[in-house]
Design an enzyme around this catalytic site. Sequence first.
Site, short mmCIF file in Angstrom:
data_model
loop_
_atom_site.label_atom_id
_atom_site.label_comp_id
_atom_site.label_asym_id
_atom_site.label_seq_id
_atom_site.Cartn_x
_atom_site.Cartn_y
_atom_site.Cartn_z
N LYS A 13 -7.95 -11.17 40.81
CA LYS A 13 -9.09 -10.14 40.40
C LYS A 13 -8.69 -8.72 39.91
O LYS A 13 -8.80 -8.19 38.95
CB LYS A 13 -9.98 -9.77 41.84
CG LYS A 13 -10.56 -10.84 42.38
CD LYS A 13 -11.47 -10.74 43.48
CE LYS A 13 -10.64 -10.03 44.71
NZ LYS A 13 -9.71 -11.00 44.99
N ARG A 88 -17.48 -7.56 49.63
CA ARG A 88 -16.81 -8.79 50.24
C ARG A 88 -17.64 -9.69 51.18
O ARG A 88 -17.45 -10.61 52.09
CB ARG A 88 -15.51 -8.23 50.77
CG ARG A 88 -14.22 -8.48 50.19
CD ARG A 88 -13.34 -8.20 50.89
NE ARG A 88 -11.89 -8.51 50.41
CZ ARG A 88 -10.91 -8.32 49.75
NH1 ARG A 88 -11.23 -7.15 49.31
NH2 ARG A 88 -9.82 -9.02 49.43
N ARG A 127 3.63 -12.11 44.85
CA ARG A 127 3.11 -11.11 44.37
C ARG A 127 4.04 -9.93 44.91
O ARG A 127 4.65 -10.03 46.18
CB ARG A 127 1.86 -10.99 45.03
CG ARG A 127 1.30 -9.55 44.74
CD ARG A 127 -0.31 -9.44 44.72
NE ARG A 127 -0.86 -9.75 46.04
CZ ARG A 127 -2.10 -9.64 46.18
NH1 ARG A 127 -2.98 -9.45 45.19
NH2 ARG A 127 -2.49 -9.82 47.52
N ARG A 160 3.60 -7.28 50.14
CA ARG A 160 2.83 -6.58 51.08
C ARG A 160 2.76 -7.35 52.46
O ARG A 160 2.88 -8.65 52.46
CB ARG A 160 1.48 -6.69 50.71
CG ARG A 160 1.24 -5.49 49.60
CD ARG A 160 -0.13 -5.82 48.84
NE ARG A 160 -1.33 -6.42 49.53
CZ ARG A 160 -2.72 -6.35 48.79
NH1 ARG A 160 -2.79 -6.30 47.67
NH2 ARG A 160 -3.55 -6.95 49.69
N ARG A 171 -6.63 -14.91 55.62
CA ARG A 171 -7.41 -14.32 54.80
C ARG A 171 -8.30 -15.20 54.11
O ARG A 171 -9.43 -14.88 53.52
CB ARG A 171 -6.53 -13.39 53.63
CG ARG A 171 -5.96 -12.10 54.40
CD ARG A 171 -4.87 -11.44 53.51
NE ARG A 171 -5.56 -10.79 52.48
CZ ARG A 171 -4.97 -10.29 51.60
NH1 ARG A 171 -3.62 -10.52 51.36
NH2 ARG A 171 -5.43 -9.59 50.56
#
Length: 214
Positions: A13, A88, A127, A160, A171
Amino acid sequence: MKVIMLGAPGAGKGTQAKLISEKYGIPHISTGDIFRANIKNNTELGKKAKEFMDQGLLVPDELTCDLVVDRISQPDAAKGFILDGFPRTIPQAEALTNALNKRNEAIDYAIDVEVPDEVIVNRMAGRRACVSCGATYHMTYAAPAKEGICDKCGCELILRDDDKPETVTKRLNVYHTQTQPLIEYYTKAGVLHEFDGTKDINEIFDSITELLGE
Ligand code: ADP
Ligand code: AMP
């Protein structure tokens, strides 16, 4: 042009939202980035948000909705915006619809980036995010010019905390139970458009620009 990005954490996204923001000159508003900036600056909101984010949970709607409604009322968002990571939950979507209704406006496009869970786990492990400006990279698919260093500002890139595999699984569960119902919400609103997020970053962006226009 008012656009929202939908899709699981790690679907791409943010990557697509940045490209859309640059091409169409509308602000990229990421609630995740806003919370991370607050955590970095040690604000009250940051302290509260961190408790939930570190556990892979959503920050409560009461801390999130007003913040976004305020942000989209700023002058730079008058001609449009791209929301990334919001809404969300169904109550967040309703808060957004109501705020826009009051201005006789509505979301024009809900862009849903679809990626299977197995691919997401691998994406998140690779990531890397800039500690300073929030730019994101992938060690394999979108590598910075110099390993561990942000191309944009020269600061350090990190994994992260909430991208560690055990938190990613949580998640994804949160996504399926709380966020996925938004697909139906925006389908009913007649603005949902689905994209195959397993394709190459530029190929996905080309398909999105076909929808949004030149
Ligand atoms: P989200 O904002 O949905 O959480 P990101 O845009 O940060 O996801 O993307 C998650 C990771 O996957 C990042 O490391 C990014 O560079 C990488 N990525 C994004 N889109 C693609 C793609 N189409 N193919 C491969 N990797 C991608
Ligand atoms: P993101 O950068 O979009 O992946 O968001 C990182 C984390 O911030 C999420 O896992 C949530 O804990 C929190 N967060 C971001 N946006 C929202 C939102 N709209 N509602 C609730 N929590 C959010």
